[in-house]
Design a protein around this motif. Structure first.
Motif, PDB file in Angstrom:
ATOM      1  N   ALA A 196      75.050  67.146  -7.736  1.00  0.00           N
ATOM      2  CA  ALA A 196      75.097  66.472  -9.034  1.00  0.00           C
ATOM      3  C   ALA A 196      74.766  67.393 -10.209  1.00  0.00           C
ATOM      4  CB  ALA A 196      74.130  65.289  -9.024  1.00  0.00           C
ATOM      5  N   VAL A 197      74.459  68.664  -9.941  1.00  0.00           N
ATOM      6  CA  VAL A 197      74.181  69.596 -11.042  1.00  0.00           C
ATOM      7  C   VAL A 197      75.466  69.722 -11.869  1.00  0.00           C
ATOM      8  CG1 VAL A 197      73.625  71.995 -11.617  1.00  0.00           C
ATOM      9  CG2 VAL A 197      72.389  70.832  -9.766  1.00  0.00           C
ATOM     10  N   PRO A 198      75.400  69.441 -13.176  1.00  0.00           N
ATOM     11  CA  PRO A 198      76.621  69.369 -13.988  1.00  0.00           C
ATOM     12  C   PRO A 198      77.410  70.680 -14.093  1.00  0.00           C
ATOM     13  CG  PRO A 198      74.761  68.383 -15.163  1.00  0.00           C
ATOM     14  CD  PRO A 198      74.213  69.034 -13.929  1.00  0.00           C
ATOM     15  N   ASP A 199      76.714  71.801 -14.263  1.00  0.00           N
ATOM     16  CA  ASP A 199      77.397  73.083 -14.435  1.00  0.00           C
ATOM     17  C   ASP A 199      77.855  73.623 -13.085  1.00  0.00           C
ATOM     18  OD1 ASP A 199      77.908  75.516 -16.302  1.00  0.00           O
ATOM     19  OD2 ASP A 199      76.818  76.352 -14.585  1.00  0.00           O
ATOM     20  N   GLU A 200      79.132  73.944 -12.975  1.00  0.00           N
ATOM     21  CA  GLU A 200      79.710  74.381 -11.701  1.00  0.00           C
ATOM     22  C   GLU A 200      79.040  75.643 -11.155  1.00  0.00           C
ATOM     23  OE1 GLU A 200      84.036  75.820  -9.901  1.00  0.00           O
ATOM     24  OE2 GLU A 200      83.964  74.749 -11.813  1.00  0.00           O
ATOM     25  N   ARG A 201      78.820  76.633 -12.022  1.00  0.00           N
ATOM     26  CA  ARG A 201      78.199  77.878 -11.557  1.00  0.00           C
ATOM     27  C   ARG A 201      76.760  77.611 -11.104  1.00  0.00           C
ATOM     28  NH1 ARG A 201      75.156  81.440 -14.356  1.00  0.00           N
ATOM     29  NH2 ARG A 201      76.041  80.853 -16.358  1.00  0.00           N
ATOM     30  N   ARG A 202      76.007  76.850 -11.910  1.00  0.00           N
ATOM     31  CA  ARG A 202      74.615  76.569 -11.553  1.00  0.00           C
ATOM     32  C   ARG A 202      74.555  75.746 -10.267  1.00  0.00           C
ATOM     33  NH1 ARG A 202      71.889  79.810 -13.821  1.00  0.00           N
ATOM     34  NH2 ARG A 202      71.673  79.098 -15.931  1.00  0.00           N
ATOM     35  N   ARG A 203      75.510  74.840 -10.072  1.00  0.00           N
ATOM     36  CA  ARG A 203      75.575  74.037  -8.838  1.00  0.00           C
ATOM     37  C   ARG A 203      75.775  74.952  -7.630  1.00  0.00           C
ATOM     38  NH1 ARG A 203      78.909  70.516 -10.661  1.00  0.00           N
ATOM     39  NH2 ARG A 203      80.818  71.563 -10.061  1.00  0.00           N
ATOM     40  N   ALA A 204      76.708  75.901  -7.741  1.00  0.00           N
ATOM     41  CA  ALA A 204      76.961  76.852  -6.648  1.00  0.00           C
ATOM     42  C   ALA A 204      75.736  77.726  -6.399  1.00  0.00           C
ATOM     43  CB  ALA A 204      78.180  77.716  -6.977  1.00  0.00           C
ATOM     44  N   GLU A 205      75.061  78.134  -7.476  1.00  0.00           N
ATOM     45  CA  GLU A 205      73.848  78.935  -7.327  1.00  0.00           C
ATOM     46  C   GLU A 205      72.763  78.137  -6.597  1.00  0.00           C
ATOM     47  OE1 GLU A 205      74.252  81.809 -11.276  1.00  0.00           O
ATOM     48  OE2 GLU A 205      73.032  79.992 -11.403  1.00  0.00           O
ATOM     49  N   GLY A 206      72.665  76.857  -6.905  1.00  0.00           N
ATOM     50  CA  GLY A 206      71.679  76.007  -6.241  1.00  0.00           C
ATOM     51  C   GLY A 206      71.917  75.945  -4.740  1.00  0.00           C
ATOM     52  N   HIS A 207      73.173  75.768  -4.345  1.00  0.00           N
ATOM     53  CA  HIS A 207      73.486  75.733  -2.912  1.00  0.00           C
ATOM     54  C   HIS A 207      73.208  77.094  -2.258  1.00  0.00           C
ATOM     55  CE1 HIS A 207      75.041  71.695  -2.409  1.00  0.00           C
ATOM     56  NE2 HIS A 207      75.741  71.820  -3.528  1.00  0.00           N
ATOM     57  N   ALA A 208      73.527  78.174  -2.976  1.00  0.00           N
ATOM     58  CA  ALA A 208      73.264  79.517  -2.439  1.00  0.00           C
ATOM     59  C   ALA A 208      71.762  79.750  -2.272  1.00  0.00           C
ATOM     60  CB  ALA A 208      73.871  80.581  -3.354  1.00  0.00           C
ATOM     61  N   MET A 209      70.969  79.283  -3.238  1.00  0.00           N
ATOM     62  CA  MET A 209      69.520  79.450  -3.146  1.00  0.00           C
ATOM     63  C   MET A 209      68.960  78.635  -1.981  1.00  0.00           C
ATOM     64  SD  MET A 209      68.733  81.678  -5.292  1.00  0.00           S
ATOM     65  CE  MET A 209      66.975  81.550  -5.124  1.00  0.00           C
ATOM     66  N   ARG A 210      69.472  77.443  -1.792  1.00  0.00           N
ATOM     67  CA  ARG A 210      69.008  76.632  -0.663  1.00  0.00           C
ATOM     68  C   ARG A 210      69.251  77.375   0.644  1.00  0.00           C
ATOM     69  NH1 ARG A 210      71.017  70.579   1.088  1.00  0.00           N
ATOM     70  NH2 ARG A 210      69.545  70.354   2.813  1.00  0.00           N
ATOM     71  N   ASP A 211      70.441  77.939   0.801  1.00  0.00           N
ATOM     72  CA  ASP A 211      70.767  78.690   2.017  1.00  0.00           C
ATOM     73  C   ASP A 211      69.802  79.861   2.203  1.00  0.00           C
ATOM     74  OD1 ASP A 211      72.885  76.954   2.447  1.00  0.00           O
ATOM     75  OD2 ASP A 211      74.412  78.365   1.738  1.00  0.00           O
ATOM     76  N   LEU A 212      69.563  80.610   1.133  1.00  0.00           N
ATOM     77  CA  LEU A 212      68.672  81.774   1.210  1.00  0.00           C
ATOM     78  C   LEU A 212      67.256  81.335   1.590  1.00  0.00           C
ATOM     79  CD1 LEU A 212      68.443  84.763  -1.166  1.00  0.00           C
ATOM     80  CD2 LEU A 212      66.386  83.485  -0.648  1.00  0.00           C
ATOM     81  N   PHE A 213      66.724  80.333   0.904  1.00  0.00           N
ATOM     82  CA  PHE A 213      65.355  79.884   1.168  1.00  0.00           C
ATOM     83  C   PHE A 213      65.210  79.315   2.574  1.00  0.00           C
ATOM     84  CE2 PHE A 213      64.866  80.535  -3.261  1.00  0.00           C
ATOM     85  CZ  PHE A 213      63.516  80.510  -3.575  1.00  0.00           C
ATOM     86  N   GLU A 214      66.181  78.547   3.041  1.00  0.00           N
ATOM     87  CA  GLU A 214      66.080  77.996   4.396  1.00  0.00           C
ATOM     88  C   GLU A 214      66.148  79.104   5.438  1.00  0.00           C
ATOM     89  OE1 GLU A 214      68.966  74.789   4.762  1.00  0.00           O
ATOM     90  OE2 GLU A 214      67.536  73.359   3.912  1.00  0.00           O
TER      91      GLU A 214
END
Length: 134
Positions: free
Chosen positions: A18-36
């Motif tokens: 639901a993050v409105p900005d496409e780039r920030r949304r992709a960054e959020g998913h990438a960060m989740r992967d890295l942190f997990e």
């Protein structure tokens, strides 16, 4: 006085989607992967906008409570990373190799995830995780 932000049962994937900005949304998913990958923990929503990993109890001068060990939030102004920067101790030398970033109030702020060195970011997360969970 305790921090009011607590872990919730909210769906992390739904929040990131639901993050409105496409780039920030992709960054959020990438960060989740890295942190997990680094922590071996599942992502948990803390409050309405922070994604945290692990938890610990702290006792400060004027407050105490539970908080996540490391985490992030894909905020509009910057990708905000928690737990890797401590403004009360010596500055981690790896920050010099990270790339463009800002720090403040215990947070690391990245304008663009693709502008920083991903390996250095991963090392910062790993060191912060190991420091608090060792």
């Amino acid at each position: 006085m305790a921090i009011q932000t607590k872990p919730t049962d909210a769906d992390v994937t739904a929040f990131l989607d639901a993050v409105p900005d496409e780039r920030r949304r992709a960054e959020g998913h990438a960060m989740r992967d890295l942190f997990e990958r680094v922590t071996g923990e599942k992502a948990v929503m803390w409050g309405p906008s922070m994604v945290g990993f692990g938890s610990y109890h702290y006792q400060g001068k004027s407050s105490s409570g539970d908080w996540f060990v490391v985490g992030f939030s894909p905020r509009k102004a910057a990708l905000t990373i928690y737990g890797v920067y401590d403004d009360y101790g010596p500055v981690e030398p790896l920050f010099a190799d990270l790339g463009p970033h800002e720090t403040g109030k215990g947070c690391l702020y990245l304008k663009r995830l693709d502008a920083v060195d991903g390996d250095v970011l991963e090392q910062l997360v790993r060191r912060a995780w190991e420091k608090r969970t060792a």
